[in-house]
Design an enzyme around this catalytic site. Structure first.
Site, PDB file in Angstrom:
ATOM      1  N   ASN A  54       0.874  -1.173   0.000  1.00  0.00           N
ATOM      2  CA  ASN A  54       0.000   0.000   0.000  1.00  0.00           C
ATOM      3  C   ASN A  54       0.910   1.222   0.000  1.00  0.00           C
ATOM      4  OD1 ASN A  54      -1.879   1.966   0.358  1.00  0.00           O
ATOM      5  ND2 ASN A  54      -2.464   1.405   2.445  1.00  0.00           N
ATOM      6  N   TRP A  55       1.114   1.765  -1.190  1.00  0.00           N
ATOM      7  CA  TRP A  55       2.049   2.896  -1.319  1.00  0.00           C
ATOM      8  C   TRP A  55       1.459   4.181  -0.744  1.00  0.00           C
ATOM      9  CZ3 TRP A  55       4.196   2.429  -7.061  1.00  0.00           C
ATOM     10  CH2 TRP A  55       5.034   1.312  -7.138  1.00  0.00           C
ATOM     11  N   HIS A 103      -9.860   1.350   3.872  1.00  0.00           N
ATOM     12  CA  HIS A 103      -8.648   1.578   4.670  1.00  0.00           C
ATOM     13  C   HIS A 103      -8.952   2.599   5.770  1.00  0.00           C
ATOM     14  CE1 HIS A 103      -4.647   2.799   5.865  1.00  0.00           C
ATOM     15  NE2 HIS A 103      -4.235   1.645   5.372  1.00  0.00           N
ATOM     16  N   GLU A 130      -6.454  -4.958  10.146  1.00  0.00           N
ATOM     17  CA  GLU A 130      -5.440  -3.921  10.307  1.00  0.00           C
ATOM     18  C   GLU A 130      -5.804  -3.031  11.495  1.00  0.00           C
ATOM     19  OE1 GLU A 130      -2.736  -2.098   7.098  1.00  0.00           O
ATOM     20  OE2 GLU A 130      -4.529  -0.883   7.098  1.00  0.00           O
TER      21      GLU A 130
HETATM   22  P1  PGA Z   1       2.223   0.556   7.711  1.00  0.00           P
HETATM   23  O1  PGA Z   1       0.871   0.845   6.923  1.00  0.00           O
HETATM   24  O2  PGA Z   1       2.745  -0.773   7.235  1.00  0.00           O
HETATM   25  O3  PGA Z   1       3.100   1.711   7.369  1.00  0.00           O
HETATM   26  O4  PGA Z   1       1.872   0.506   9.168  1.00  0.00           O
HETATM   27  C1  PGA Z   1      -0.024  -0.187   6.632  1.00  0.00           C
HETATM   28  C2  PGA Z   1      -1.306   0.388   6.106  1.00  0.00           C
HETATM   29  O5  PGA Z   1      -1.755   1.439   6.584  1.00  0.00           O
HETATM   30  O6  PGA Z   1      -1.916  -0.214   5.203  1.00  0.00           O
END
Ligand code: PGA
Length: 255
Positions: free
Chosen positions: A11-12, A97, A167
């Site tokens: 996820n850029w 997200h 997440e």
């Molecule tokens: P991170 O981000 O790996 O920098 O914690 C993950 C995301 O928000 O998808």
């Protein structure tokens, strides 16, 4: 082609700054990928870069967008439709997200986006996770509500096409309170699977691919796969350097 066993998604976010840097990053990743690897690699780039990044077809990399609107077209300034995402060469789209939810995106909206993505043939990578953990464990109720609303009324047969990512917002690098542990991922994935099983049945849930996301790095990537009850990872900041991202990909078990 045989289905890959593991999935690693980059996820850029709103990175890198320029198209040429994005091209450099994707080329760097592609160069370091092992042939016959059992890991599927999906790069979710800013949508304005996608039509150019996807011109050169690659068997090693799939592309994804990071958001889309549920309507087909119309007066939605700044939005892109599922058809536009498909036209850009992407086959995946991240939906729900927490950084989108923080901008007032509700679970009902995410639900509509999932339906629209499925109708267009895109694979939605749907993010679910609690913002914080309170000592009374009220977060479980909030998360349950989020899961029910996000995945409500979806055609049963399409569920296996969705990728669900647990997440926890508190573990994402930019908002981090502390890193999550693989054991916490296991607990929460069981919790989410139970809610989905109550909605759609155990058998349907068994076909869904679950990922973990939140500060994944080369040091802990494998332990989330081995102990975190998931078959893949959603990687944010650690996907912005080809070398680091490749270390994560190449740490996936080779069996
Ligand atoms: P991170 O981000 O790996 O920098 O914690 C993950 C995301 O928000 O998808």
């Amino acid at each position: 082609m045989q289905k890959k066993k593991y999935t690693v998604v980059a996820n850029w976010k709103m990175n890198p700054e320029t198209l040429s840097k994005a091209q450099e990053l994707s080329k760097g990743v592609e160069k370091g990928l092992k042939k016959n690897s059992n890991t599927k690699v999906i790069l979710c780039a800013p949508s304005v870069f996608l039509p150019i990044l996807t011109v050169k077809k690659s068997k090693m990399i799939s592309w994804g967008a990071q958001n889309m609107h549920w309507e087909k077209q119309g007066p939605y300034t700044g939005e892109i439709s599922s058809k536009m995402v498909v036209g850009s060469g992407a086959t995946y789209v991240i939906l729900g997200h927490s950084e989108r939810r923080a901008l007032s995106e509700t679970s009902d909206m995410v639900n509509k986006k999932i339906l629209a993505a499925l109708k267009s043939g895109l694979t939605p990578i749907v993010c679910i996770g609690e913002r914080e953990r309170d000592p009374q464990s009220n977060y479980l109720t909030t998360l349950k509500q989020q899961v029910i609303e996000t995945f409500q009324k979806l055609p049963k047969a399409s569920l296996k096409k969705i990728i669900v990512t647990y997440e926890p917002v508190w573990a994402i690098s930019s908002h981090q309170v502390r890193p999550a542990t693989p054991e916490e991922s296991t607990e929460m994935v069981i919790f989410i699977k139970k809610i989905l099983a109550d909605m759609y049945g155990q058998q349907i849930v068994a076909g869904i691919n679950f990922l973990y996301g939140g500060s994944v790095n080369p040091e802990d990537a494998l332990s989330f796969i081995v102990h975190g009850n998931v078959s893949g990872l959603l990687v944010g900041h650690a996907s912005l350097k080809a070398k680091t991202f490749l270390q994560i990909i190449n740490s996936m078990p080779q069996n």
